[in-house]
Design a protein around this motif. Structure first.
Motif, PDB file in Angstrom:
ATOM      1  N   GLY A 358       0.820  -1.220   0.000  1.00 40.03           N
ATOM      2  CA  GLY A 358       0.000   0.000   0.000  1.00 40.03           C
ATOM      3  C   GLY A 358       0.848   1.262   0.000  1.00 40.03           C
ATOM      4  O   GLY A 358       2.038   1.229  -0.346  1.00 40.03           O
ATOM      5  N   ILE A 359       0.227   2.357   0.398  1.00 38.71           N
ATOM      6  CA  ILE A 359       0.937   3.642   0.341  1.00 38.71           C
ATOM      7  C   ILE A 359       1.260   4.178   1.742  1.00 38.71           C
ATOM      8  O   ILE A 359       1.535   5.360   1.925  1.00 38.71           O
ATOM      9  CB  ILE A 359       0.146   4.697  -0.472  1.00 38.71           C
ATOM     10  CG1 ILE A 359      -1.228   4.981   0.161  1.00 38.71           C
ATOM     11  CG2 ILE A 359      -0.041   4.233  -1.906  1.00 38.71           C
ATOM     12  CD1 ILE A 359      -1.942   6.175  -0.456  1.00 38.71           C
ATOM     13  N   GLU A 360       1.248   3.268   2.732  1.00 37.37           N
ATOM     14  CA  GLU A 360       1.596   3.688   4.087  1.00 37.37           C
ATOM     15  C   GLU A 360       3.088   4.049   4.144  1.00 37.37           C
ATOM     16  O   GLU A 360       3.830   3.846   3.189  1.00 37.37           O
ATOM     17  CB  GLU A 360       1.349   2.546   5.082  1.00 37.37           C
ATOM     18  CG  GLU A 360      -0.062   1.972   5.086  1.00 37.37           C
ATOM     19  CD  GLU A 360      -0.219   0.756   4.172  1.00 37.37           C
ATOM     20  OE1 GLU A 360       0.501   0.668   3.146  1.00 37.37           O
ATOM     21  OE2 GLU A 360      -1.066  -0.091   4.477  1.00 37.37           O
ATOM     22  N   GLU A 361       3.547   4.516   5.320  1.00 33.15           N
ATOM     23  CA  GLU A 361       4.978   4.751   5.507  1.00 33.15           C
ATOM     24  C   GLU A 361       5.683   3.385   5.491  1.00 33.15           C
ATOM     25  O   GLU A 361       5.261   2.447   6.195  1.00 33.15           O
ATOM     26  CB  GLU A 361       5.222   5.449   6.851  1.00 33.15           C
ATOM     27  CG  GLU A 361       4.758   6.891   6.880  1.00 33.15           C
ATOM     28  CD  GLU A 361       5.415   7.728   5.794  1.00 33.15           C
ATOM     29  OE1 GLU A 361       6.650   7.775   5.741  1.00 33.15           O
ATOM     30  OE2 GLU A 361       4.681   8.318   4.977  1.00 33.15           O
ATOM     31  N   PRO A 362       6.743   3.229   4.704  1.00 29.54           N
ATOM     32  CA  PRO A 362       7.345   1.897   4.555  1.00 29.54           C
ATOM     33  C   PRO A 362       7.879   1.312   5.864  1.00 29.54           C
ATOM     34  O   PRO A 362       7.853   0.091   6.054  1.00 29.54           O
ATOM     35  CB  PRO A 362       8.474   2.126   3.538  1.00 29.54           C
ATOM     36  CG  PRO A 362       8.661   3.591   3.433  1.00 29.54           C
ATOM     37  CD  PRO A 362       7.377   4.238   3.852  1.00 29.54           C
ATOM     38  N   GLU A 363       8.329   2.178   6.787  1.00 26.57           N
ATOM     39  CA  GLU A 363       8.903   1.668   8.050  1.00 26.57           C
ATOM     40  C   GLU A 363       7.864   0.843   8.821  1.00 26.57           C
ATOM     41  O   GLU A 363       8.186  -0.183   9.428  1.00 26.57           O
ATOM     42  CB  GLU A 363       9.375   2.818   8.962  1.00 26.57           C
ATOM     43  CG  GLU A 363      10.466   3.706   8.369  1.00 26.57           C
ATOM     44  CD  GLU A 363       9.950   4.676   7.316  1.00 26.57           C
ATOM     45  OE1 GLU A 363       8.791   5.111   7.433  1.00 26.57           O
ATOM     46  OE2 GLU A 363      10.698   4.996   6.364  1.00 26.57           O
ATOM     47  N   THR A 364       6.615   1.296   8.835  1.00 28.97           N
ATOM     48  CA  THR A 364       5.548   0.591   9.564  1.00 28.97           C
ATOM     49  C   THR A 364       5.368  -0.806   8.969  1.00 28.97           C
ATOM     50  O   THR A 364       5.204  -1.799   9.696  1.00 28.97           O
ATOM     51  CB  THR A 364       4.203   1.345   9.377  1.00 28.97           C
ATOM     52  OG1 THR A 364       4.440   2.733   9.415  1.00 28.97           O
ATOM     53  CG2 THR A 364       3.176   0.923  10.378  1.00 28.97           C
ATOM     54  N   LEU A 365       5.392  -0.878   7.644  1.00 28.71           N
ATOM     55  CA  LEU A 365       5.169  -2.160   6.971  1.00 28.71           C
ATOM     56  C   LEU A 365       6.326  -3.115   7.241  1.00 28.71           C
ATOM     57  O   LEU A 365       6.123  -4.301   7.537  1.00 28.71           O
ATOM     58  CB  LEU A 365       5.008  -1.936   5.460  1.00 28.71           C
ATOM     59  CG  LEU A 365       3.847  -1.017   5.057  1.00 28.71           C
ATOM     60  CD1 LEU A 365       3.879  -0.734   3.565  1.00 28.71           C
ATOM     61  CD2 LEU A 365       2.509  -1.655   5.445  1.00 28.71           C
ATOM     62  N   ILE A 366       7.538  -2.594   7.147  1.00 31.36           N
ATOM     63  CA  ILE A 366       8.709  -3.452   7.364  1.00 31.36           C
ATOM     64  C   ILE A 366       8.734  -3.970   8.801  1.00 31.36           C
ATOM     65  O   ILE A 366       8.993  -5.149   9.042  1.00 31.36           O
ATOM     66  CB  ILE A 366      10.003  -2.689   6.997  1.00 31.36           C
ATOM     67  CG1 ILE A 366      10.071  -2.578   5.473  1.00 31.36           C
ATOM     68  CG2 ILE A 366      11.244  -3.396   7.547  1.00 31.36           C
ATOM     69  CD1 ILE A 366      11.241  -1.821   4.921  1.00 31.36           C
ATOM     70  N   ALA A 367       8.402  -3.107   9.742  1.00 28.95           N
ATOM     71  CA  ALA A 367       8.398  -3.538  11.148  1.00 28.95           C
ATOM     72  C   ALA A 367       7.390  -4.670  11.346  1.00 28.95           C
ATOM     73  O   ALA A 367       7.675  -5.662  12.034  1.00 28.95           O
ATOM     74  CB  ALA A 367       8.059  -2.352  12.045  1.00 28.95           C
TER      75      ALA A 367
END
Ligand SMILES: Cc1ncc(COP(=O)(O)O)c(C=O)c1O
Length: 376
Positions: A358-367
């Motif tokens: 998606g278009i969220e902040e990538p750090e949140t997704l990676i965590a």
């Protein structure tokens, strides 16, 4: 009295339009595109959506439909009838192969599946009655990228039409009509609308004749899209380029993260230099590689379930291309209807996880991915 001039198109939530008298009715037939009569035949919201997509894809005309499936049906029927033969890329959305194998075959349209790597040399597959090749710009779920220009050269050489499903790429990444395709279809349900709240499709013709055939099919089969869904999709479409940039940049960041994680044995993302068609994707991809990627973890049911359950922000949702990230299991959802042999041959095993970034902040997704992978 103030003049009402809305900045955005209102929703024409009506099934029919009224006429003053028979003279006005005649204008509808004499001036196509200037008047409306019955929503199944045309509606301002559906037409607005179709025109905007047509501009993006660079077609001669487009017609929106009730779903991606009805768009594929209309695209195929625009050129095929009983007795005809269709070629279809082997690695394709499971619903597309089910439509062709289970339904179109009953109407007398036969099919041969062609392994994706053999699609550039079709002599062995073409018969006198072959009319068309159906392929996806980026295949679902393993992101094989087709060289559309080369495909178009080959289909022209053997005198058949090229129908491209551009759902995964979108015109922000690849414009197949400019590269020689004859018809493009989309599941508008995905990136074009982009918010996981619409089911819709579109058929875009390079030539007006293809568009007019598809339009006729949509009208008489009743495959049209409702005014409200057209309006929602048109609203989503306005941010397509912005979204695709963020989807693509997030996907590349996540693909690199997954590549180095010990629990991940394989990553498929066309933006990675290691991807087998990275060069093709770079050549035709307008600097973007899209928001879809797949990766392989352990093939055991326990590990896959544990991984899914451990994700806190990323839901398991068997669709793709929304603004928020989701994962899916191709083996158990989109490619469930394939035979076990075909699933095996394509490499679609239980451990293949498809990630719609998606278009969220990538750090949140990676965590989130990291903590869930660390648990298996
Ligand atoms: C590549 C592709 N084409 C077509 C479709 C069918 O679209 P819809 O679900 O809107 O009918 C899908 C659905 O997932 C898809 O992924």
């Amino acid at each position: 009295m103030s003049i009402i001039k809305p900045k955005t198109t209102p929703i024409y939530q009506t099934s029919v339009f009224t006429f003053e008298d028979l003279n006005e009715l005649e204008l509808y037939f004499e001036e196509p595109g200037q008047h409306y009569m019955y929503t199944r035949h045309g509606n301002p919201n559906s037409d607005e959506l179709a025109e905007e997509i047509n501009k993006l894809e660079g077609g001669a005309g487009a017609i929106v439909t009730s779903s991606g499936m009805s768009a594929i049906l209309a695209g195929i029927l625009a050129y095929c009838q009983a007795g005809d033969h269709l070629l279809c890329a082997e690695e394709i959305y499971g619903g597309s192969s089910a439509l062709i194998l289970q339904e179109l075959s009953r109407l007398g349209i036969s099919v041969s599946f062609v392994p994706n790597e053999e699609l550039y040399a079709l002599d062995a597959y073409v018969k006198p009655e072959t009319k068309m090749l159906l392929a996806e710009t980026m295949s679902n779920p393993l992101l094989q990228v087709m060289d559309i220009e080369q495909l178009a050269q080959e289909t022209k050489r053997v005198h058949i039409k090229l129908l491209v499903d551009n759902t995964f790429a979108t015109p922000a990444v690849v414009k197949p009509l400019e590269l020689g395709a004859d018809i493009v279809i989309h599941s508008v349900t995905k990136y074009l609308s982009g918010h996981s709240d619409v089911t819709a499709g579109v058929v875009i013709g390079k030539e007006e004749a293809a568009y007019l055939r598809a339009k006729q099919i949509v009208m008489v089969y009743g495959l049209n899209l409702s005014p409200f869904e057209s309006w929602l999709a048109a609203r989503g479409l306005k941010t397509l380029h912005l979204r695709m940039r963020q989807h693509s940049s997030n996907a590349l960041t996540i693909a690199r993260f997954l590549q180095q994680h010990p629990k991940v044995s394989q990553v498929w993302y066309p933006g990675l230099p290691e991807h087998p068609q990275h060069q093709v994707a770079s050549k035709q991809g307008r600097g973007l590689f899209g928001g879809m990627l797949s990766f392989r973890i352990s093939d055991t049911l326990e590990d896959v379930n544990h991984f899914m359950q451990s994700l806190e922000h990323i839901p398991f949702a068997p669709s793709l291309a929304g603004v928020s990230t989701s994962i899916s299991s191709p083996l158990r959802t989109s490619h469930r209807s394939l035979t076990p042999e075909k699933q095996q041959r394509l490499g679609i095993t239980l451990g293949v996880i498809r990630l719609s970034v998606g278009i969220e902040e990538p750090e949140t997704l990676i965590a989130d991915l990291k903590q869930a992978l660390d648990k298996i």
